[in-house]
Design a protein around this motif. Structure first.
Motif, mmCIF file in Angstrom:
data_model
loop_
_atom_site.group_PDB
_atom_site.id
_atom_site.type_symbol
_atom_site.label_atom_id
_atom_site.label_comp_id
_atom_site.label_asym_id
_atom_site.label_seq_id
_atom_site.Cartn_x
_atom_site.Cartn_y
_atom_site.Cartn_z
ATOM 1 N N VAL A 8 0.819 -1.205 0.000
ATOM 2 C CA VAL A 8 0.000 0.000 0.000
ATOM 3 C C VAL A 8 0.859 1.264 0.000
ATOM 4 O O VAL A 8 0.518 2.250 -0.655
ATOM 5 C CB VAL A 8 -0.963 -0.012 1.211
ATOM 6 C CG1 VAL A 8 -1.686 1.299 1.357
ATOM 7 C CG2 VAL A 8 -1.961 -1.150 1.063
ATOM 8 N N ILE B 249 0.403 4.761 -2.181
ATOM 9 C CA ILE B 249 0.132 6.060 -1.567
ATOM 10 C C ILE B 249 1.222 7.060 -1.942
ATOM 11 O O ILE B 249 0.928 8.223 -2.233
ATOM 12 C CB ILE B 249 0.010 5.918 -0.039
ATOM 13 C CG1 ILE B 249 -1.231 5.091 0.303
ATOM 14 C CG2 ILE B 249 -0.052 7.277 0.639
ATOM 15 C CD1 ILE B 249 -1.349 4.720 1.764
ATOM 16 N N LEU C 225 7.266 7.866 3.830
ATOM 17 C CA LEU C 225 6.073 7.181 4.330
ATOM 18 C C LEU C 225 6.429 5.933 5.131
ATOM 19 O O LEU C 225 5.793 5.643 6.153
ATOM 20 C CB LEU C 225 5.140 6.806 3.171
ATOM 21 C CG LEU C 225 4.312 7.941 2.602
ATOM 22 C CD1 LEU C 225 3.612 7.490 1.318
ATOM 23 C CD2 LEU C 225 3.289 8.422 3.603
#
Length: 81
Positions: free
Chosen positions: A8, A12, A44
């Protein structure tokens, strides 16, 4: 569950890069125009790792406090008897 984060996060990061590049075009900020998926994914990942670490420490602390409370309740019951 953690492997899902590795899937993920790049997605993102890609969305963040697209948003930054678009905002960089509008505002003229060069550092946003030159944003890369790798740098955003690294940022991130670091933030996610900090968040996961914080959640794990909170979980361990809550378990410890619950155990202490359970032990204290057991002691007070024995005193009442």
């Amino acid at each position: 569950m953690r492997i899902l984060l590795f899937i993920v996060i790049p997605l993102i990061a890609g969305l963040v890069v697209l948003a930054k590049k678009g905002a960089g075009q509008v505002t003229g900020k060069d550092n946003w125009k030159n944003a890369s998926v790798k740098s955003e994914a690294d940022d991130l990942m670091k933030k996610t790792a900090k968040g996961v670490s914080w959640m794990e420490s909170q979980w361990e602390e809550a378990k410890r406090e619950a155990s202490e409370e359970r032990n204290n309740q057991g002691l007070s019951r024995k005193r009442d008897e």
